[in-house]
Design an enzyme around this catalytic site. Structure first.
Site, PDB file in Angstrom:
ATOM      1  N   ARG A  20      14.188  19.399  18.538  1.00 48.78           N
ATOM      2  CA  ARG A  20      14.086  20.865  18.569  1.00 48.78           C
ATOM      3  C   ARG A  20      13.089  21.321  17.512  1.00 48.78           C
ATOM      4  NH1 ARG A  20      20.388  22.569  19.453  1.00 48.78           N
ATOM      5  NH2 ARG A  20      20.606  21.301  21.325  1.00 48.78           N
ATOM      6  N   SER A 111      19.143  24.884  23.401  1.00 51.52           N
ATOM      7  CA  SER A 111      20.540  25.294  23.439  1.00 51.52           C
ATOM      8  C   SER A 111      20.763  26.735  23.015  1.00 51.52           C
ATOM      9  CB  SER A 111      21.351  24.329  22.575  1.00 51.52           C
ATOM     10  OG  SER A 111      22.700  24.577  22.743  1.00 51.52           O
ATOM     11  N   HIS A 112      21.516  26.911  21.934  1.00 55.01           N
ATOM     12  CA  HIS A 112      21.908  28.252  21.505  1.00 55.01           C
ATOM     13  C   HIS A 112      20.831  28.916  20.654  1.00 55.01           C
ATOM     14  CE1 HIS A 112      22.775  25.156  18.675  1.00 55.01           C
ATOM     15  NE2 HIS A 112      22.781  26.037  17.709  1.00 55.01           N
ATOM     16  N   ASP A 275      26.213  29.554  26.424  1.00 49.33           N
ATOM     17  CA  ASP A 275      24.977  29.574  25.637  1.00 49.33           C
ATOM     18  C   ASP A 275      23.730  29.341  26.477  1.00 49.33           C
ATOM     19  OD1 ASP A 275      25.385  26.903  26.217  1.00 49.33           O
ATOM     20  OD2 ASP A 275      24.481  26.218  24.357  1.00 49.33           O
ATOM     21  N   ASP A 277      21.872  26.811  27.393  1.00 54.76           N
ATOM     22  CA  ASP A 277      21.834  25.784  28.441  1.00 54.76           C
ATOM     23  C   ASP A 277      23.190  25.561  29.098  1.00 54.76           C
ATOM     24  OD1 ASP A 277      22.725  24.703  26.023  1.00 54.76           O
ATOM     25  OD2 ASP A 277      22.109  22.682  26.570  1.00 54.76           O
ATOM     26  N   ASP A 279      26.213  24.713  28.036  1.00 56.36           N
ATOM     27  CA  ASP A 279      27.219  23.705  27.679  1.00 56.36           C
ATOM     28  C   ASP A 279      28.250  24.227  26.686  1.00 56.36           C
ATOM     29  OD1 ASP A 279      25.451  23.722  25.575  1.00 56.36           O
ATOM     30  OD2 ASP A 279      25.028  21.562  25.607  1.00 56.36           O
ATOM     31  N   ARG A 280      27.918  25.297  25.978  1.00 59.82           N
ATOM     32  CA  ARG A 280      28.896  25.852  25.031  1.00 59.82           C
ATOM     33  C   ARG A 280      29.697  26.979  25.684  1.00 59.82           C
ATOM     34  NH1 ARG A 280      26.572  26.195  18.974  1.00 59.82           N
ATOM     35  NH2 ARG A 280      25.537  24.175  18.944  1.00 59.82           N
ATOM     36  N   SER A 363      31.863  23.516  17.435  1.00 59.96           N
ATOM     37  CA  SER A 363      30.642  24.269  17.732  1.00 59.96           C
ATOM     38  C   SER A 363      30.660  24.815  19.154  1.00 59.96           C
ATOM     39  CB  SER A 363      29.428  23.381  17.522  1.00 59.96           C
ATOM     40  OG  SER A 363      29.539  22.203  18.311  1.00 59.96           O
ATOM     41  N   LYS A 374      29.200  18.583  27.215  1.00 56.42           N
ATOM     42  CA  LYS A 374      30.157  19.669  27.173  1.00 56.42           C
ATOM     43  C   LYS A 374      29.787  20.660  28.266  1.00 56.42           C
ATOM     44  CE  LYS A 374      27.805  21.697  23.136  1.00 56.42           C
ATOM     45  NZ  LYS A 374      26.798  20.695  22.755  1.00 56.42           N
ATOM     46  N   ARG A 494      26.509  23.819   6.609  1.00 56.62           N
ATOM     47  CA  ARG A 494      27.726  24.248   7.296  1.00 56.62           C
ATOM     48  C   ARG A 494      28.923  23.854   6.433  1.00 56.62           C
ATOM     49  NH1 ARG A 494      25.553  25.758  12.035  1.00 56.62           N
ATOM     50  NH2 ARG A 494      24.453  24.332  13.425  1.00 56.62           N
TER      51      ARG A 494
HETATM   52  C1  G16 Z   1      24.578  20.314  19.654  1.00 54.04           C
HETATM   53  C2  G16 Z   1      25.359  19.084  19.953  1.00 54.04           C
HETATM   54  C3  G16 Z   1      26.787  19.273  19.555  1.00 54.04           C
HETATM   55  C4  G16 Z   1      26.882  19.705  18.099  1.00 54.04           C
HETATM   56  C5  G16 Z   1      26.054  20.943  17.884  1.00 54.04           C
HETATM   57  C6  G16 Z   1      25.969  21.397  16.444  1.00 54.04           C
HETATM   58  O1  G16 Z   1      25.020  21.329  20.493  1.00 54.04           O
HETATM   59  O2  G16 Z   1      25.286  18.760  21.319  1.00 54.04           O
HETATM   60  O3  G16 Z   1      27.450  18.080  19.785  1.00 54.04           O
HETATM   61  O4  G16 Z   1      28.193  19.952  17.739  1.00 54.04           O
HETATM   62  O5  G16 Z   1      24.734  20.700  18.313  1.00 54.04           O
HETATM   63  O6  G16 Z   1      25.232  20.509  15.722  1.00 54.04           O
HETATM   64  P1  G16 Z   1      24.750  20.803  14.264  1.00 54.04           P
HETATM   65  O7  G16 Z   1      25.984  21.163  13.496  1.00 54.04           O
HETATM   66  O8  G16 Z   1      24.128  19.517  13.822  1.00 54.04           O
HETATM   67  O9  G16 Z   1      23.794  21.970  14.306  1.00 54.04           O
HETATM   68  P2  G16 Z   1      24.017  22.146  21.375  1.00 54.04           P
HETATM   69  O10 G16 Z   1      24.863  23.080  22.162  1.00 54.04           O
HETATM   70  O11 G16 Z   1      23.118  22.819  20.371  1.00 54.04           O
HETATM   71  O12 G16 Z   1      23.286  21.127  22.175  1.00 54.04           O
END
Ligand code: G16
Length: 541
Positions: A20, A111-112, A275, A277, A279-280, A363, A374, A494
């Site tokens: 990313r 993602s988000h 979110d 994509d 998955d959340r 998350s 997810k 975090r």
């Molecule tokens: C991704 C991962 C998740 C993870 C989240 C937060 O989610 O797929 O398993 O919990 O990031 O990660 P971090 O705390 O390292 O930012 P997503 O929805 O962004 O693909």
């Protein structure tokens, strides 16, 4: 076919979930190309292979897909399966990879994170089981990025992405598919659609905020068209390249309008969001927000009410920073429970081996063995199926759950865009003091134990180290510290806080109030203010 000379580009390191970066970095000449070629090289080439390709529709999605098509053709791929208009939610992509027994998939999403030329873009590779590439493969991809000397790309016209059907790009076939249809079929095998139709017919009302992201078409097709929820149930349902300038992160901060509605006298029975994509998920009842950790626990305790999980669960896995609420359910059910590092990729082996059925993360991610990602809309449908069976409100379900298992008060505090050095200093500072922390008193909390989490995968024996600092207090409260692996600007610290209130205790406290004591202890132990000058988090989820 053209072979283009290139040179390694620094920093193409996959994080928690793929690569990313700022979109402007991805649009630089050769940046995407180098990474895609590195994916192909790392998996032993693309020759004669089939891949699923799709993304969340953010700015640069369609351009990136055209590049991937040309590169896959030049690398000898047999076939690509692409969602119409380049759209596929992450769980739908995972399903298509499994359904078509492909050699994996390339998913375009940050993602988000927000989208747009000045926002974020991302790319990740999913393996043939449909799940995110495990560390061995992401490591191999990264290695390739450091030695790459050339990439291959076919000099052909762009393909049409808007019409379903098969077309040829040289010797490679491209099939454009309805992004929703097969996913919809899968959901019908898991949930009691008749019961859900009856629920909506009886006057049950909900709002689903698709946040102008990829889930809009999925939620509209399933909730409104198939299940008969009134038109307007899905809000912000049209995917936009910049998510309507929003931040497609389904939490109380970024899905504020939905939260305000759900806390108002006009609130419908149920609220949900997903979110960028898809998955959340966020789940919220009338006047009550459900933390992702609690959602996982409630789903685990009630999943047997949905047809797909009638036979019971093999086990439940959660990421380490997620609260222990689901462990309590697993213990009572007498099923497996696992604690993995953050990142969905760590659930893949457990799901493939049949050791667990449900997985979840703090998350806002919950999912099951139906795919290897997810799945936001799946979580919403499982909640709906449970509500349809139990005929209780979300609040009643939560109160019943807490009375049975106790309540894990939980919150995550994010300190965003702090200097990378400050983030690393905090983690080093904690690491260096782990041994001396037990016994220390900070305010009203006494440290019971402190360690750095590392994970031994019970299936393949791989070890993942440096997965976050855990501090357990004698009170039963816990603080966990990690640096995010998904941000694109500086570092994000975090701090995950939890406190257990057993059955019979007061479960009605305001969350931040309930966690004040452990939060103050955590801030003192990590010396957050000294390292960052910050006293308050940017986001509390
Ligand atoms: C991704 C991962 C998740 C993870 C989240 C937060 O989610 O797929 O398993 O919990 O990031 O990660 P971090 O705390 O390292 O930012 P997503 O929805 O962004 O693909």
């Amino acid at each position: 076919m053209d072979t283009i000379a290139t040179a390694p580009i620094e920093g193409q390191v996959p994080g928690t979930s793929g690569l990313r970066k700022k979109t402007r970095i991805f649009t630089q000449t050769g940046y995407l190309e180098n990474f895609v070629q590195s994916i192909f090289n790392a998996i032993g080439g693309a020759d004669d292979k089939t891949f699923v390709v799709g993304g969340d529709g953010r700015f640069f999605n369609d351009t990136a897909i055209q590049t991937i098509v040309k590169m896959a053709a030049a690398n000898g791929a047999r076939k690509l399966i692409i969602g119409r208009n380049g759209l596929l939610s992450t769980p739908a992509a995972s399903h298509l990879i499994r359904l078509n027994k492909t050699d994996g998939g390339i998913i375009l999403s940050a993602s988000h994170n927000p989208g747009g030329i000045d926002e974020d873009f991302g790319i990740k590779f999913n393996v043939p089981n449909g799940g995110p590439a495990p560390e061995g493969i992401t490591g191999a991809i990264y290695h390739q990025t450091t030695v790459l000397q050339e990439y291959r790309i076919a000099d052909v016209a762009d393909i049409g992405l808007s019409r379903d059907g098969i077309q040829a790009v040289g010797a490679m076939q491209v099939e454009i598919v309805d992004p929703v249809a097969r996913y919809h079929d899968l959901m019908e095998t898991l949930f009691d659609f008749d019961k859900l139709r009856a629920l909506f017919a009886s006057g049950f009302r909900m709002k689903f905020d698709a946040m102008h992201a990829v889930t809009g078409p999925y939620a509209t097709a399933i909730l409104e068209k198939a299940l008969g929820a009134p038109e307007g149930t899905v809000i912000n349902g049209v995917p936009l390249p910049d998510f309507g300038r929003g931040h497609p992160d389904p939490n109380p901060v970024w899905a504020k309008p939905l939260m305000v509605l759900m806390m108002s006298p006009q609130a419908p029975d149920f609220g949900a969001a997903s979110d960028g994509d898809g998955d959340r998920n966020m789940v919220v009842g009338r006047s009550i927000y459900v933390t992702p950790s609690d959602s996982l626990a409630v789903l685990a305790a009630n999943a047997h009410l949905a047809p797909g999980y009638q036979a019971g669960l093999a086990g439940v896995a959660r990421s380490m920073p997620t609260s222990a609420a689901s462990d309590r359910v697993a213990e009572r059910l007498g099923i497996n429970s696992f604690e993995t590092p953050t990142g969905w990729k760590f659930f893949g082996n457990l799901l493939d081996e049949g050791l667990v059925t449900l997985c979840g993360e703090e998350s806002a991610g919950t999912g099951s063995n139906h795919v290897r990602e997810k799945d936001g809309l799946w979580a919403v449908l499982l909640w709906l199926n449970i509500l349809a069976e139990r005929r209780l409100s979300v609040l009643e379900i939560l109160n019943d759950h807490w009375n049975t298992y106790g309540r894990d008060y939980y919150s995550r505090h994010d300190y965003e865009a702090i200097p990378i050095e400050a983030g690393n200093e905090i983690m080093d500072h904690l690491r260096n003091r782990l041994a001396e922390l037990p016994g220390q008193v900070h305010g009203d909390e006494t440290v019971a134990s402190a360690d750095e989490f590392s994970y031994l995968d019970p299936v393949d024996g791989s070890v993942s180290e440096n997965q976050g600092m855990r501090i357990q207090f004698e009170s039963g409260s816990r603080a966990v510290f990690r640096l995010s692996g998904t941000g694109t600007e500086g570092a994000t610290l975090r701090i995950y806080l939890s406190r257990f209130a057993p059955p019979g205790d007061d479960h009605g406290l305001e969350t931040q109030q309930a966690l004040r004591q452990v939060q103050q202890a955590a801030m003192a132990i990590a010396a957050v203010q000294a390292h960052t000058g910050r006293t308050d988090p940017d986001v509390c989820t």
